[in-house]
Write a protein that holds these residues in place. Structure first.
Motif, PDB file in Angstrom:
ATOM      1  N   ILE A   1       0.501  -1.158  -0.520  1.00 18.71           N
ATOM      2  CA  ILE A   1       0.085   0.575  -0.172  1.00 18.71           C
ATOM      3  C   ILE A   1       0.758   0.953   0.240  1.00 18.71           C
ATOM      4  O   ILE A   1       0.678   2.372  -1.030  1.00 18.71           O
ATOM      5  N   ALA A   2       1.978   0.988   0.731  1.00 19.21           N
ATOM      6  CA  ALA A   2       2.857   2.726   1.125  1.00 19.21           C
ATOM      7  C   ALA A   2       3.450   2.972  -0.543  1.00 19.21           C
ATOM      8  O   ALA A   2       3.357   3.926  -0.758  1.00 19.21           O
TER       9      ALA A   2
ATOM     10  N   VAL B   1       3.454   9.669   2.070  1.00 25.44           N
ATOM     11  CA  VAL B   1       2.817   8.410   2.565  1.00 25.44           C
ATOM     12  C   VAL B   1       3.180   8.324   3.883  1.00 25.44           C
ATOM     13  O   VAL B   1       4.731   8.278   4.239  1.00 25.44           O
ATOM     14  N   GLY B   2       2.676   7.599   4.749  1.00 28.56           N
ATOM     15  CA  GLY B   2       3.301   7.755   6.146  1.00 28.56           C
ATOM     16  C   GLY B   2       3.318   6.131   6.086  1.00 28.56           C
ATOM     17  O   GLY B   2       1.936   5.573   6.124  1.00 28.56           O
ATOM     18  N   LEU B   3       4.723   5.290   7.181  1.00 24.14           N
ATOM     19  CA  LEU B   3       4.273   3.638   7.420  1.00 24.14           C
ATOM     20  C   LEU B   3       5.099   3.566   9.129  1.00 24.14           C
ATOM     21  O   LEU B   3       5.693   4.164   9.071  1.00 24.14           O
ATOM     22  N   VAL B   4       4.181   2.675   9.581  1.00 29.87           N
ATOM     23  CA  VAL B   4       4.185   2.522  11.050  1.00 29.87           C
ATOM     24  C   VAL B   4       4.226   1.552  10.838  1.00 29.87           C
ATOM     25  O   VAL B   4       3.300   0.602  10.818  1.00 29.87           O
ATOM     26  N   GLU B   5       4.816   0.576  11.694  1.00 31.09           N
ATOM     27  CA  GLU B   5       5.252  -0.790  11.999  1.00 31.09           C
ATOM     28  C   GLU B   5       5.350  -1.435  13.934  1.00 31.09           C
ATOM     29  O   GLU B   5       6.324  -0.957  14.233  1.00 31.09           O
ATOM     30  N   ALA B   6       4.471  -1.617  15.043  1.00 30.88           N
ATOM     31  CA  ALA B   6       5.334  -2.167  15.771  1.00 30.88           C
ATOM     32  C   ALA B   6       6.245  -2.667  16.228  1.00 30.88           C
ATOM     33  O   ALA B   6       6.647  -2.425  17.152  1.00 30.88           O
ATOM     34  N   ARG B   7       6.042  -3.915  15.277  1.00 27.82           N
ATOM     35  CA  ARG B   7       7.017  -4.806  15.408  1.00 27.82           C
ATOM     36  C   ARG B   7       8.622  -4.594  14.352  1.00 27.82           C
ATOM     37  O   ARG B   7       8.539  -3.505  14.102  1.00 27.82           O
ATOM     38  N   ASP B   8       8.930  -5.692  14.180  1.00 25.76           N
ATOM     39  CA  ASP B   8       9.994  -5.408  12.777  1.00 25.76           C
ATOM     40  C   ASP B   8       9.144  -5.673  11.969  1.00 25.76           C
ATOM     41  O   ASP B   8       7.630  -5.812  11.547  1.00 25.76           O
TER      42      ASP B   8
ATOM     43  N   THR C   1      11.994   0.353  -1.908  1.00 22.98           N
ATOM     44  CA  THR C   1      11.561   0.924  -3.035  1.00 22.98           C
ATOM     45  C   THR C   1      10.724   1.983  -2.929  1.00 22.98           C
ATOM     46  O   THR C   1      10.580   3.272  -3.525  1.00 22.98           O
ATOM     47  N   ALA C   2       9.112   1.496  -1.909  1.00 20.64           N
ATOM     48  CA  ALA C   2       8.808   2.725  -1.214  1.00 20.64           C
ATOM     49  C   ALA C   2       9.769   4.197  -0.955  1.00 20.64           C
ATOM     50  O   ALA C   2       8.715   5.336  -1.326  1.00 20.64           O
ATOM     51  N   ALA C   3      10.150   3.842  -0.359  1.00 22.73           N
ATOM     52  CA  ALA C   3      10.698   5.134   0.330  1.00 22.73           C
ATOM     53  C   ALA C   3      11.606   5.639  -0.384  1.00 22.73           C
ATOM     54  O   ALA C   3      11.729   7.363  -0.493  1.00 22.73           O
ATOM     55  N   THR C   4      12.105   5.288  -1.636  1.00 22.39           N
ATOM     56  CA  THR C   4      12.711   5.801  -2.369  1.00 22.39           C
ATOM     57  C   THR C   4      11.916   6.581  -3.503  1.00 22.39           C
ATOM     58  O   THR C   4      12.252   7.632  -4.128  1.00 22.39           O
ATOM     59  N   TYR C   5      10.524   6.053  -3.867  1.00 19.42           N
ATOM     60  CA  TYR C   5       9.205   7.389  -4.220  1.00 19.42           C
ATOM     61  C   TYR C   5       9.432   8.009  -3.340  1.00 19.42           C
ATOM     62  O   TYR C   5       7.930   8.676  -3.180  1.00 19.42           O
ATOM     63  N   GLY C   6       9.319   8.186  -2.157  1.00 17.29           N
ATOM     64  CA  GLY C   6       8.771   9.098  -0.797  1.00 17.29           C
ATOM     65  C   GLY C   6       8.517   8.941   0.555  1.00 17.29           C
ATOM     66  O   GLY C   6       7.885   9.226   0.685  1.00 17.29           O
ATOM     67  N   ALA C   7       8.031   7.992   0.405  1.00 18.27           N
ATOM     68  CA  ALA C   7       7.368   6.929   1.074  1.00 18.27           C
ATOM     69  C   ALA C   7       8.370   7.311   2.756  1.00 18.27           C
ATOM     70  O   ALA C   7       9.250   6.709   2.655  1.00 18.27           O
ATOM     71  N   HIS C   8       7.521   7.786   4.327  1.00 20.69           N
ATOM     72  CA  HIS C   8       8.352   7.955   5.111  1.00 20.69           C
ATOM     73  C   HIS C   8       8.342   6.251   5.767  1.00 20.69           C
ATOM     74  O   HIS C   8       6.393   6.492   6.542  1.00 20.69           O
ATOM     75  N   VAL C   9       9.584   5.591   6.495  1.00 17.33           N
ATOM     76  CA  VAL C   9       8.410   4.023   7.325  1.00 17.33           C
ATOM     77  C   VAL C   9       9.734   4.237   8.256  1.00 17.33           C
ATOM     78  O   VAL C   9      10.685   4.008   8.090  1.00 17.33           O
TER      79      VAL C   9
END
Length: 576
Positions: free
Chosen positions: A41-42, A52-59, A191-199
């Protein structure tokens, strides 16, 4: 990736920057969940031009997305359920992943389907596999794998001498594809981060921001620092798989989607324990059993049982392990014993509940819902169709945004490491000569990093000691451990031994013998002192001890109670 586009690394500094950015402005969309669907989705949203931002509670990929059968497949068994559309869609995705999106991570794998009855079975199975092959011809695209073939018992035994002669009458061989599931998620995220997503991983959603009925963002706790931050977004997507209901509870009220967890376990045994040049697929009373080639190992799986206990660390019991051994031994001339088992892993499938009481019959199709303004939920589906799920989720997001947004283009985007992969593979002998590494090492690195191999080789050039293998897990170079922290978002020892590599399931010691060396390699890039190195090794060792002991227990309840005895190095607020 577009030519000339430099792939973003995901190291500690990039994680800090992502959290700072997410806290400082309103995003178009924030994704909760860093498994394959959330990562997909990101990427889909970022490549449509959304912030876009993406957060994950674990790894990243620490739940279902690193504990799958590691197959990219159409689901041959869904044909028996007459679910042709689901199979066709999955086979089209398989072709895309093999040929365009991730040629470095997804590769064809052959399977032998032993026949056990004379007469009716061969035409029945043959018709099914022929249909499977036919559905695999996507629009304007080849299948990417060879077609099936019928084999006599003698020819099947030549391919798989391990089979017991009396256990089958002949066979059909067909092809599917396999993937390193956790690595695939990592490449999606980069790849998502390369297109600007913040993860950011280890960042837990502890609540939702609201304006009246509308969801306007999420409250996030940075589990590494303990700090909390508000991430404001015009749309929030819940892509948390088996945790879907838990996140729905944070919003309050009854949700529109209900997910039931089904536990599937897998065993790893050394390649020399089963003499075969092809994978196997066996029919069981409930489902199918796969024996899948995996480097120097075989993966044997899977089970399908309801799981109502702790979601973070589903435990494999003695009964699960014996079930798989019993079924595979029914066709092997030299049976496997528990002593042959190197590794065991257990995962949970997020099944949409409601259709049936049996988890093996629950739907693998996905559903997207808009329970309250500002919130999109997605659940169900299977790994192979993650990209379609992501597209559908972002379409729902776009519906909630008051602006024109281009359609999905992820069917035309090659993941990080995929661009130019074939040319590099063809040049692997020159790469070996230039780097001083054996060609077998270069092949291993290419199949894990693709064209990003240059980044790993640069680490070795800067420090030649990183070109040596780990003592006790010599499939992996020391550079790969460092790279996991500097480029691939690994925060802890467990992340590296379980997901960036698979040492925790590919060695009889389950990673304990390399824990100290790996932790010392991680100390530099992650800024650990001697105490932290010691803590990481202790936590990892305790986890493996608890897992081993849980696998001696007879029931899920007993196994779960013991597995939970090992604390997590960074624990989310609730591990329910």
């Amino acid at each position: 990736m577009g030519a000339g586009k430099c792939v973003v690394r995901l190291g500690p500094a990039e994680r800090d920057a992502a959290l700072d950015t997410m806290a400082s402005r309103e995003l178009d969309v924030v994704v909760v969940g860093g498994g394959v669907v959330g990562a997909g989705i990101a990427l889909d949203a970022a490549t449509r031009g959304l912030d876009v931002g993406l957060v994950e509670a674990r790894d990243f990929a620490s739940g279902t997305s690193s504990r799958s059968s590691k197959l990219i497949h159409g689901g041959l068994r869904y044909l028996e359920q007459l679910n042709f559309d689901l199979v066709r869609e999955a086979l089209q995705e398989r072709a895309l992943l093999l040929q365009r999106i991730a040629p470095h991570l997804v590769r064809p794998v052959p399977f032998l389907f032993p026949l056990t009855h004379f007469g009716w079975e061969r035409p029945y199975v043959g018709a099914g596999v022929l249909l499977y092959d036919t559905l695999g011809f996507a629009s304007g695209q080849t299948r990417g794998v060879p077609g099936h073939r019928h084999l006599s018992r003698r020819r099947a035994l030549r391919l798989a001498p391990a089979l017991k002669k009396s256990a089958f009458t002949g066979a059909v061989q067909y092809w599917d594809a396999q993937v390193d599931d956790a690595r695939y998620v990592m490449m999606l995220l980069r790849t998502a981060a390369t297109y600007g997503a913040h993860v950011a991983s280890r960042s837990q959603v502890v609540g939702f921001l609201r304006e009246g009925e509308r969801v306007t963002g999420v409250r996030v706790r940075d589990l590494e620092s303990g700090e909390e931050l508000d991430v404001r977004a015009r749309q929030v997507v819940n892509a948390t798989g088996v945790w879907t209901d838990d996140i729905q509870e944070l919003v309050g009220g009854r949700g529109q989607i209900h997910v039931r967890a089904s536990k599937g376990i897998h065993l790893l045994v050394p390649r020399d324990r089963i003499h075969s040049r092809t994978g196997l697929i066996l029919r069981t009373e409930k489902s199918v059993l796969f024996v899948i080639p995996w480097g120097r190992h075989w993966i044997i799986g899977t089970t399908d049982t309801e799981w109502t206990l702790t979601k973070a660390h589903p435990a494999a019991s003695r009964a699960d392990i014996d079930y798989l051994l019993d079924h595979v031994n029914a066709v092997l001339s030299v049976p496997l014993t528990r002593d042959d088992v190197e590794g065991v892993y257990a995962g949970l499938r997020p099944l949409l509940s409601g259709e049936s009481d049996e988890t093996s019959k629950l739907s693998r199709e996905h559903v997207v819902a808009h329970p309250v303004p500002g919130l999109v939920m997605i659940a169900g589906g299977k790994y192979t169709t993650y990209r379609v799920m992501a597209k559908d989720a972002v379409d729902a997001v776009v519906h909630g945004l008051d602006q024109r947004v281009p359609p999905s283009c992820t069917d035309r985007i090659t993941l990080a490491g995929g661009e130019g992969y074939q040319a590099l593979w063809n040049s692997r002998h020159r790469l070996a000569y230039d780097s001083g590494l054996h060609v077998a090492r270069i092949e291993h690195l290419l199949q894990r990093y693709g064209s990003l191999i240059d980044e790993v080789l640069a680490l070795i050039e800067a420090d030649p000691s990183l070109g040596k293998p780990l003592h006790g897990a010599d499939d992996y170079l020391r550079a790969e451990i460092v790279y996991a922290a500097t480029h691939e978002g690994a925060r802890h020892l467990n992340d590296v031994l379980t997901r960036r590599t698979h040492i925790s399931i590919e060695t009889f010691h389950r990673g304990v013998a390399v824990a100290q060396e790996a932790a010392e390699l991680l100390a530099g890039p992650l800024g650990w002192d001697d105490d932290q190195v010691k803590r990481e090794v202790e936590y990892y060792t305790k986890r493996i001890e608890a897992e081993r002991l849980s696998q001696e227990q007879d029931t899920d309840q007993e196994a779960d109670a013991i597995r939970l005895g090992a604390p997590e190095i960074v624990a989310p607020a609730s591990s329910s």
